[in-house]
Design a protein around this motif. Structure first.
Motif, PDB file in Angstrom:
ATOM      1  N   ILE A  19      69.909  32.696  53.126  1.00  0.00           N
ATOM      2  CA  ILE A  19      68.547  32.796  53.649  1.00  0.00           C
ATOM      3  C   ILE A  19      67.759  33.854  52.888  1.00  0.00           C
ATOM      4  N   CYS A  20      66.591  33.488  52.424  1.00  0.00           N
ATOM      5  CA  CYS A  20      65.661  34.430  51.786  1.00  0.00           C
ATOM      6  C   CYS A  20      64.646  34.864  52.847  1.00  0.00           C
ATOM      7  N   ILE A  21      64.548  36.165  53.079  1.00  0.00           N
ATOM      8  CA  ILE A  21      63.622  36.684  54.091  1.00  0.00           C
ATOM      9  C   ILE A  21      62.365  37.221  53.409  1.00  0.00           C
ATOM     10  N   LEU A  22      61.233  36.618  53.747  1.00  0.00           N
ATOM     11  CA  LEU A  22      59.935  37.031  53.212  1.00  0.00           C
ATOM     12  C   LEU A  22      59.168  37.747  54.313  1.00  0.00           C
ATOM     13  N   VAL A  23      58.588  38.893  53.986  1.00  0.00           N
ATOM     14  CA  VAL A  23      57.897  39.693  55.001  1.00  0.00           C
ATOM     15  C   VAL A  23      56.499  40.057  54.507  1.00  0.00           C
ATOM     16  N   HIS A  24      55.497  39.694  55.299  1.00  0.00           N
ATOM     17  CA  HIS A  24      54.124  40.053  54.933  1.00  0.00           C
ATOM     18  C   HIS A  24      53.888  41.535  55.146  1.00  0.00           C
ATOM     19  N   ALA A  25      52.931  42.068  54.401  1.00  0.00           N
ATOM     20  CA  ALA A  25      52.650  43.505  54.437  1.00  0.00           C
ATOM     21  C   ALA A  25      52.228  44.005  55.809  1.00  0.00           C
ATOM     22  N   TYR A  26      51.707  43.125  56.677  1.00  0.00           N
ATOM     23  CA  TYR A  26      51.233  43.562  57.986  1.00  0.00           C
ATOM     24  C   TYR A  26      52.326  43.612  59.057  1.00  0.00           C
ATOM     25  N   VAL A  27      53.537  43.234  58.688  1.00  0.00           N
ATOM     26  CA  VAL A  27      54.657  43.250  59.633  1.00  0.00           C
ATOM     27  C   VAL A  27      55.291  44.638  59.625  1.00  0.00           C
ATOM     28  N   GLY A  28      55.989  44.995  60.710  1.00  0.00           N
ATOM     29  CA  GLY A  28      56.544  46.331  60.878  1.00  0.00           C
ATOM     30  C   GLY A  28      57.580  46.731  59.837  1.00  0.00           C
ATOM     31  N   HIS A  29      57.716  48.043  59.644  1.00  0.00           N
ATOM     32  CA  HIS A  29      58.581  48.563  58.589  1.00  0.00           C
ATOM     33  C   HIS A  29      60.058  48.285  58.859  1.00  0.00           C
ATOM     34  N   ASP A  30      60.450  48.174  60.113  1.00  0.00           N
ATOM     35  CA  ASP A  30      61.853  47.882  60.409  1.00  0.00           C
ATOM     36  C   ASP A  30      62.249  46.507  59.877  1.00  0.00           C
ATOM     37  N   ILE A  31      61.274  45.595  59.793  1.00  0.00           N
ATOM     38  CA  ILE A  31      61.530  44.262  59.234  1.00  0.00           C
ATOM     39  C   ILE A  31      61.420  44.300  57.714  1.00  0.00           C
ATOM     40  N   TRP A  32      60.536  45.127  57.190  1.00  0.00           N
ATOM     41  CA  TRP A  32      60.459  45.323  55.741  1.00  0.00           C
ATOM     42  C   TRP A  32      61.834  45.643  55.165  1.00  0.00           C
ATOM     43  N   GLU A  33      62.580  46.450  55.896  1.00  0.00           N
ATOM     44  CA  GLU A  33      63.831  46.977  55.368  1.00  0.00           C
ATOM     45  C   GLU A  33      64.940  45.937  55.247  1.00  0.00           C
ATOM     46  N   VAL A  34      64.743  44.736  55.810  1.00  0.00           N
ATOM     47  CA  VAL A  34      65.731  43.674  55.643  1.00  0.00           C
ATOM     48  C   VAL A  34      65.196  42.549  54.754  1.00  0.00           C
ATOM     49  N   ALA A  35      64.021  42.738  54.184  1.00  0.00           N
ATOM     50  CA  ALA A  35      63.366  41.687  53.410  1.00  0.00           C
ATOM     51  C   ALA A  35      63.952  41.546  52.006  1.00  0.00           C
ATOM     52  N   ASP A  36      63.879  40.319  51.498  1.00  0.00           N
ATOM     53  CA  ASP A  36      64.146  40.089  50.077  1.00  0.00           C
ATOM     54  C   ASP A  36      62.885  40.361  49.272  1.00  0.00           C
TER      55      ASP A  36
END
Length: 305
Positions: A19-36
């Motif tokens: 699974i490739c995790i894409l995270v938009h810039a407006y989402v929280g930093h805790d989710i940023w930290e698991v993003a590809d």
């Protein structure tokens, strides 16, 4: 389970399940930290197309997941939260543009990428906030309809006086909450801070800015600038992200109201439940719609590089 433990399990499972995790810039930093990959909507879609994984999780809003599917039909694309929509993307319906084109067949319809896949099928070219100026300048036709964001469209119109740009009533309700009064208040408190704003903001705010640009443009400017203080006129999560990346600088929210509720719907638990249990909505799109919606995206690449 702690945040760190949940993050570690997400990172382990996404590799195990391809699974490739894409995270938009407006989402929280805790989710940023698991993003590809972290970025803006179109940048994430391009990353999804290039990524080797067969499954893609978009932590953002629906039109972003749709764009991923348009560009990567062979992959399974998932939206992190089914209710995460974009009010601006849903403001103008397909029939409105079809009627406009019947009455104005010689006008080029330029659609901000923040639009539904259905609406894209009747548009001529898409743009992002970072590419809009270049693409509009490269369109041979002088007669243009820019949808749906009238603030971004108005900003482009001022910079392209040789074009006849028409606008429709629409825009980002979150950025529209920022006013000139907010600028005056923050400038009085932080007189040395540079004002960086998104072009989705009202003209009265944009006219006072030291820099106007996309979310990634704002972040890049702040990181590279020699200045030490910045007032950020876009979604407030950017203040947190910048502060964590630039500890020697200070960042201030232009308005406490500039919070995208749709972006905030996605939680770290949503990401965990997707990679652990498969609890997520898959984006399904018929091939006719996908191909029609892909045409303005292809035109964007042609005109914008």
């Amino acid at each position: 389970m702690t945040i760190r433990e949940m993050q570690d399990e997400i990172i382990r499972l996404k590799k195990e399940k391809d699974i490739c995790i894409l995270v938009h810039a407006y989402v929280g930093h805790d989710i940023w930290e698991v993003a590809d990959f972290v970025g803006d909507s179109y940048g994430l879609s391009k990353q999804a197309a290039a990524a080797p994984q067969k499954n893609v999780l978009m932590c953002g809003v629906r039109f972003m997941a749709e764009t991923c599917k348009i560009l990567s039909p062979e992959k399974r694309v998932y939206l992190s939260h089914s209710d995460a929509g974009c009010p601006m993307a849903e403001q103008i319906g397909k029939k409105v543009i079809e009627e406009f084109k019947k009455k104005n067949p010689d006008t080029t319809v330029v659609a901000y990428i923040n639009t539904t896949a259905d609406l894209k099928t009747v548009c001529d070219v898409c743009v992002t906030s970072s590419s809009a100026l270049q693409i509009v300048n490269n369109i041979e036709n002088k007669d243009i309809l820019f949808i749906p964001d009238m603030n971004l469209g108005g900003w482009i119109r001022e910079k392209c006086p040789d074009k006849n740009i028409k606008l429709m009533q629409g825009g980002c309700p979150t950025h529209a909450l920022i006013s000139k009064t907010n600028v005056e208040r923050l400038k009085a408190i932080h007189p040395d801070a540079l004002l960086l704003v998104h072009p989705e903001c009202r003209k009265e705010v944009v006219d006072l800015a030291d820099y106007v640009g996309s979310t990634t443009g704002i972040m890049d400017f702040a990181k590279k600038s020699d200045a030490k203080e910045f007032i950020i006129g876009t979604e407030n999560s950017i203040v947190q992200h910048l502060q964590m990346e630039c500890l020697d600088k200070r960042f201030y929210e232009l308005s406490k109201e500039c919070v995208c509720r749709n972006m905030k719907l996605t939680t770290l638990a949503d990401v965990y439940n997707m990679v652990k249990y498969g609890e997520c909505e898959e984006i399904i799109m018929d091939e006719e719609t996908r191909l029609a919606a892909k045409k303005p995206l292809d035109k964007m690449l042609e005109l914008g590089g």
